[in-house]
Scaffold this motif. Structure first.
Motif, PDB file in Angstrom:
ATOM      1  N   LYS A  16       0.833  -1.208   0.000  1.00  0.00           N
ATOM      2  CA  LYS A  16       0.000   0.000   0.000  1.00  0.00           C
ATOM      3  C   LYS A  16       0.868   1.259   0.000  1.00  0.00           C
ATOM      4  N   ARG A  17       1.910   1.249   0.816  1.00  0.00           N
ATOM      5  CA  ARG A  17       2.790   2.423   0.904  1.00  0.00           C
ATOM      6  C   ARG A  17       3.495   2.678  -0.424  1.00  0.00           C
ATOM      7  N   ALA A  18       4.066   1.641  -1.003  1.00  0.00           N
ATOM      8  CA  ALA A  18       4.800   1.805  -2.266  1.00  0.00           C
ATOM      9  C   ALA A  18       3.858   2.231  -3.391  1.00  0.00           C
ATOM     10  N   ALA A  19       2.669   1.633  -3.451  1.00  0.00           N
ATOM     11  CA  ALA A  19       1.713   1.997  -4.501  1.00  0.00           C
ATOM     12  C   ALA A  19       1.243   3.440  -4.321  1.00  0.00           C
ATOM     13  N   ALA A  20       0.984   3.839  -3.085  1.00  0.00           N
ATOM     14  CA  ALA A  20       0.551   5.218  -2.826  1.00  0.00           C
ATOM     15  C   ALA A  20       1.622   6.210  -3.266  1.00  0.00           C
ATOM     16  N   GLU A  21       2.886   5.909  -2.978  1.00  0.00           N
ATOM     17  CA  GLU A  21       3.979   6.795  -3.389  1.00  0.00           C
ATOM     18  C   GLU A  21       4.049   6.914  -4.910  1.00  0.00           C
ATOM     19  N   LEU A  22       3.913   5.800  -5.606  1.00  0.00           N
ATOM     20  CA  LEU A  22       3.970   5.840  -7.068  1.00  0.00           C
ATOM     21  C   LEU A  22       2.786   6.587  -7.671  1.00  0.00           C
ATOM     22  N   LEU A  23       1.632   6.488  -7.011  1.00  0.00           N
ATOM     23  CA  LEU A  23       0.435   7.157  -7.505  1.00  0.00           C
ATOM     24  C   LEU A  23       0.335   8.603  -7.034  1.00  0.00           C
ATOM     25  N   GLY A  24       1.285   9.030  -6.181  1.00  0.00           N
ATOM     26  CA  GLY A  24       1.286  10.394  -5.681  1.00  0.00           C
ATOM     27  C   GLY A  24       0.200  10.667  -4.656  1.00  0.00           C
ATOM     28  N   LEU A  25      -0.183   9.634  -3.906  1.00  0.00           N
ATOM     29  CA  LEU A  25      -1.230   9.766  -2.892  1.00  0.00           C
ATOM     30  C   LEU A  25      -0.612   9.694  -1.496  1.00  0.00           C
ATOM     31  N   PRO A  26      -1.260  10.306  -0.496  1.00  0.00           N
ATOM     32  CA  PRO A  26      -0.705  10.235   0.856  1.00  0.00           C
ATOM     33  C   PRO A  26      -0.769   8.819   1.434  1.00  0.00           C
ATOM     34  N   SER A  27      -1.816   8.077   1.110  1.00  0.00           N
ATOM     35  CA  SER A  27      -1.942   6.695   1.593  1.00  0.00           C
ATOM     36  C   SER A  27      -3.041   5.985   0.811  1.00  0.00           C
ATOM     37  N   LEU A  28      -3.123   4.683   1.001  1.00  0.00           N
ATOM     38  CA  LEU A  28      -4.184   3.881   0.382  1.00  0.00           C
ATOM     39  C   LEU A  28      -4.933   3.146   1.482  1.00  0.00           C
ATOM     40  N   ALA A  29      -6.256   3.172   1.447  1.00  0.00           N
ATOM     41  CA  ALA A  29      -7.061   2.479   2.447  1.00  0.00           C
ATOM     42  C   ALA A  29      -7.095   0.979   2.173  1.00  0.00           C
ATOM     43  N   GLU A  30      -7.081   0.612   0.917  1.00  0.00           N
ATOM     44  CA  GLU A  30      -7.103  -0.806   0.566  1.00  0.00           C
ATOM     45  C   GLU A  30      -6.215  -1.050  -0.640  1.00  0.00           C
ATOM     46  N   LEU A  31      -5.918  -2.304  -0.858  1.00  0.00           N
ATOM     47  CA  LEU A  31      -5.052  -2.661  -1.976  1.00  0.00           C
ATOM     48  C   LEU A  31      -5.764  -2.431  -3.297  1.00  0.00           C
ATOM     49  N   PRO A  32      -5.067  -1.859  -4.266  1.00  0.00           N
ATOM     50  CA  PRO A  32      -5.676  -1.706  -5.589  1.00  0.00           C
ATOM     51  C   PRO A  32      -5.740  -3.060  -6.298  1.00  0.00           C
ATOM     52  N   ARG A  33      -6.715  -3.211  -7.205  1.00  0.00           N
ATOM     53  CA  ARG A  33      -6.837  -4.472  -7.942  1.00  0.00           C
ATOM     54  C   ARG A  33      -5.632  -4.694  -8.853  1.00  0.00           C
ATOM     55  N   SER A  34      -5.066  -3.606  -9.348  1.00  0.00           N
ATOM     56  CA  SER A  34      -3.837  -3.735 -10.127  1.00  0.00           C
ATOM     57  C   SER A  34      -2.848  -2.693  -9.633  1.00  0.00           C
ATOM     58  N   LEU A  35      -1.632  -3.104  -9.526  1.00  0.00           N
ATOM     59  CA  LEU A  35      -0.577  -2.242  -9.020  1.00  0.00           C
ATOM     60  C   LEU A  35       0.098  -1.504 -10.171  1.00  0.00           C
ATOM     61  N   PRO A  36       0.731  -0.366  -9.876  1.00  0.00           N
ATOM     62  CA  PRO A  36       1.513   0.308 -10.928  1.00  0.00           C
ATOM     63  C   PRO A  36       2.585  -0.644 -11.469  1.00  0.00           C
ATOM     64  N   ASP A  37       2.793  -0.596 -12.767  1.00  0.00           N
ATOM     65  CA  ASP A  37       3.760  -1.499 -13.403  1.00  0.00           C
ATOM     66  C   ASP A  37       5.179  -1.298 -12.898  1.00  0.00           C
ATOM     67  N   ASP A  38       5.493  -0.085 -12.480  1.00  0.00           N
ATOM     68  CA  ASP A  38       6.870   0.196 -12.082  1.00  0.00           C
ATOM     69  C   ASP A  38       7.114   0.076 -10.576  1.00  0.00           C
ATOM     70  N   ILE A  39       6.254  -0.682  -9.890  1.00  0.00           N
ATOM     71  CA  ILE A  39       6.474  -0.874  -8.458  1.00  0.00           C
ATOM     72  C   ILE A  39       7.787  -1.634  -8.260  1.00  0.00           C
ATOM     73  N   ASN A  40       8.582  -1.186  -7.312  1.00  0.00           N
ATOM     74  CA  ASN A  40       9.887  -1.789  -7.057  1.00  0.00           C
ATOM     75  C   ASN A  40       9.753  -2.737  -5.871  1.00  0.00           C
ATOM     76  N   TRP A  41       9.843  -4.029  -6.144  1.00  0.00           N
ATOM     77  CA  TRP A  41       9.610  -5.029  -5.099  1.00  0.00           C
ATOM     78  C   TRP A  41      10.735  -5.086  -4.077  1.00  0.00           C
ATOM     79  N   THR A  42      11.917  -4.655  -4.438  1.00  0.00           N
ATOM     80  CA  THR A  42      12.997  -4.561  -3.449  1.00  0.00           C
ATOM     81  C   THR A  42      12.668  -3.461  -2.445  1.00  0.00           C
ATOM     82  N   THR A  43      12.110  -2.363  -2.927  1.00  0.00           N
ATOM     83  CA  THR A  43      11.673  -1.285  -2.042  1.00  0.00           C
ATOM     84  C   THR A  43      10.539  -1.760  -1.141  1.00  0.00           C
ATOM     85  N   VAL A  44       9.600  -2.497  -1.708  1.00  0.00           N
ATOM     86  CA  VAL A  44       8.493  -3.049  -0.914  1.00  0.00           C
ATOM     87  C   VAL A  44       9.045  -3.924   0.207  1.00  0.00           C
ATOM     88  N   ALA A  45      10.000  -4.778  -0.121  1.00  0.00           N
ATOM     89  CA  ALA A  45      10.593  -5.648   0.902  1.00  0.00           C
ATOM     90  C   ALA A  45      11.238  -4.817   2.003  1.00  0.00           C
TER      91      ALA A  45
END
Length: 114
Positions: A16-45
């Motif tokens: 949620k944190r990584a997706a919110a950052e990529l989407l330019g949002l302060p936070s996400l209440a729930e998981l999106p059905r599809s994530l941004p293509d450029d999400i960095n999974w090392t950053t998520v970890a």
């Protein structure tokens, strides 16, 4: 090594944190059905605070095969789904991600292992 419920919760929060950052949002209440293509999974970890053995690849696989919204993990395959898998595999070969795209809520891993 299997994942605990606490690890899953940490991973979901990190996604949620990584997706919110990529989407330019302060936070996400729930998981999106599809994530941004450029999400960095090392950053998520790194965001997750999980042990080092939970690599970016491990986090990506856990998310897509078990935690992604809309998955039908505990529902058995229907007869129609089985027929779709058999028929499409005969035409498309072992292109599991293309076949799974035809079956809502099924991952390529679940279709391959079926």
């Amino acid at each position: 090594m299997s994942w605990s419920g606490a690890e899953d919760a940490k991973l979901v929060a990190a996604v949620k944190r990584a997706a919110a950052e990529l989407l330019g949002l302060p936070s996400l209440a729930e998981l999106p059905r599809s994530l941004p293509d450029d999400i960095n999974w090392t950053t998520v970890a790194g965001y997750s605070g999980l042990p080092a053995k939970r690599t970016g690849k491990a986090c990506r696989l856990r998310y897509f095969n078990h935690l992604q919204p809309g998955l039908l993990l505990s529902t058995p395959f229907s007869v129609d789904e089985d027929l779709t898998v058999v028929r499409r595999q005969a035409v498309m070969g072992n292109s599991w991600s293309s076949i799974s795209a035809l079956l809502h809520g099924r991952t390529d891993n679940a279709v391959k292992n079926r």
